[in-house]
Design a protein around this motif. Structure first.
Motif, short mmCIF file in Angstrom:
data_model
loop_
_atom_site.label_atom_id
_atom_site.label_comp_id
_atom_site.label_asym_id
_atom_site.label_seq_id
_atom_site.Cartn_x
_atom_site.Cartn_y
_atom_site.Cartn_z
N MET A 1 0.85 -1.20 0.00
CA MET A 1 0.00 0.00 0.00
C MET A 1 0.89 1.24 0.00
N PRO A 2 1.01 1.92 -1.13
CA PRO A 2 1.89 3.09 -1.17
C PRO A 2 1.31 4.23 -0.33
N ARG A 3 2.14 4.84 0.49
CA ARG A 3 1.76 6.04 1.23
C ARG A 3 2.73 7.14 0.84
N LEU A 4 2.21 8.17 0.21
CA LEU A 4 3.05 9.25 -0.28
C LEU A 4 3.02 10.39 0.73
N SER A 5 4.19 10.75 1.24
CA SER A 5 4.26 11.74 2.31
C SER A 5 3.97 13.15 1.80
#
Lengths: 172, 274
Positions: A1-5
């Motif tokens: 699950m990509p989490r982009l800051s």
């Protein structure tokens, strides 16, 4: 699950008018700003930035899309068409664009890019639309110059011309 | 008109989305089609710390008939529902109301459940859900519950959804043999309704839903009234809804629309049944 800051910029890639493009976007970057500032495709205009005026309308995977209400990071991997992709060659207008020119369907041109994209997608799905259907579609755009009537005329004439061209190629 | 900064999560499953909601609570919000919520973000009326994009969660894009209802997953866009085969037969009220929902350029991306979650008092889909006595399927990381439409909408853009819950689907009942009609008055087609009416007429009664007047859509049941008795019932409803003045219309105009458009909608539903 990509989490982009939120604090970083992230690579976004998609196909724009048939060519692969990439750029850096913060999660909050709107597609409209990404197209104009990061890719340099300034044909898409930015009006109200809350989805009302329709100037920023583009085609994302065949769906009409308000670029100002779409995040750049949402369109990762998508196929996008903008007004720059309409003309068949740098010195030739598309059938729809030529009809706009003939009928004076634009004055200042601010709303035009979005309206052309809406009509381009619409006429593919409905090659023989009624005037009411065209006006219904145009209710998603604001034009303060033309009063819409020349736009409707241009759209109907372009539709007829496109149908004729289709008929000829079918009979050839 | 640019959103405040947030982290962006591209959820690949419902469980992943729910895990973020459980950890972040009210700091996290679900992003679906974005056709209402992105405007809230751009105007900074909403400032979440995390956005959870659910549009790549394939199971949420399901649409199915289930026990006399049409169950629509959180990933189903409005344009897809409107284009569904046989919608005018299976769910005639939705088929009549959806063309009024936004514009072609927003229905293409906006979702059915997103409009329900946004709970705008003048929006068509919440009005249909209340009129049809539909349900909202809510899910947390640990629990699931089904909430009746009347209990789901709690006020102006306010719902019974908890911070760690997401709408997984909504169910619109598909009753057979009822006449249906939908009408609305807006400044331009596709704009927010000043007053919207949805009517269902069966062999035993009338149900009229009204949007755009009170803080949330409201529906009332009437016996099969006619003539001045129907006018009286609509007049009572118009006053009961506590219409407000705003830049779009006066309270008095809204009451008049409830009386007139309400009646026209009921009569159209009657003809539709006959």
């Amino acid at each position: 699950m990509p989490r982009l800051s939120a604090a970083a910029r992230h690579t976004v890639r998609f196909t724009l008018n048939g060519r692969p493009v990439a750029g850096q976007a913060a999660p909050r970057t709107l597609l409209s700003d990404f197209l104009r500032h990061e890719i340099g495709a300034t044909g898409t205009h930015v009006g109200c930035e809350h989805g009302v005026c329709g100037a920023c309308t583009v085609d994302v995977d065949g769906m009409l899309t308000r670029a100002c209400m779409t995040l750049a990071v949402q369109v990762e991997g998508a196929t996008i068409r903008t007004v720059e992709g309409l003309a068949p060659a740098p010195d030739r207008l598309s059938v729809l664009q030529a009809a706009f020119r003939r009928h004076h369907a634009l004055q200042c041109g601010f709303c035009t890019a979005g309206i052309l994209m809406s009509l381009d997608v619409f006429l593919k799905a409905e090659p023989d639309p009624s005037e009411d259907a065209v006006r219904d579609l145009l209710s998603g755009h604001l034009c303060r110059c033309t009063g819409y009537t020349p736009i409707v005329r241009a759209a109907l004439e372009a539709a007829a011309e496109l149908r004729d061209a289709q008929g000829e190629s079918a009979h050839a | 008109m640019k959103p405040a900064a947030f982290d962006y999560v591209r959820a690949e499953s419902v469980d992943e989305a729910l895990a973020v909601l459980r950890e972040e609570g009210s700091d996290a919000r679900i992003l679906a089609g974005g056709m209402s919520f992105m405007a809230m973000l751009n105007m900074r009326l909403a400032r979440p710390k995390v956005l959870v994009d659910i549009m790549r969660v394939a199971p949420l894009a399901r649409m199915e008939e289930e026990k006399g209802a049409l169950k629509i997953g959180a990933g189903v866009r409005q344009a897809r529902l409107l284009a569904a085969d046989g919608l005018d037969h299976a769910a005639p009220l939705l088929a009549k109301a959806l063309p009024f929902t936004g514009h072609a350029q927003t229905r293409s991306r906006g979702t059915v459940c997103g409009s329900i979650a946004h709970a705008d008092p003048s929006a068509e889909l919440p009005l249909c859900l209340v009129t049809l006595k539909g349900h909202v399927h809510l899910k947390t990381a640990k629990t699931s519950r089904k909430v009746a439409a009347d209990d789901f909408f709690t006020g102006m853009m306010a719902t019974a959804k908890a911070d760690d819950e997401m709408i997984e689907a909504v169910s619109f009942p598909t009753p057979k043999g009822e006449g249906t009609a939908f009408r609305e008055i807006a400044r331009r087609h596709g704009d927010f309704a000043i007053v919207a009416c949805a009517a269902l007429v069966s062999g035993t009664g009338i149900r009229l839903g009204v949007g755009g007047v009170a803080d949330m859509p409201v529906a009332r049941d009437f016996p099969l009234l006619d003539g001045s008795a129907l006018d009286d019932a609509l007049n009572a409803l118009a006053w009961e809804l506590d219409a407000r003045d705003d830049v779009h219309a006066s309270a008095r105009y809204r009451r008049e629309l409830v009386r007139r458009i309400g009646r026209a909608t009921i009569e159209e539903a009657r003809r539709c049944r006959a």
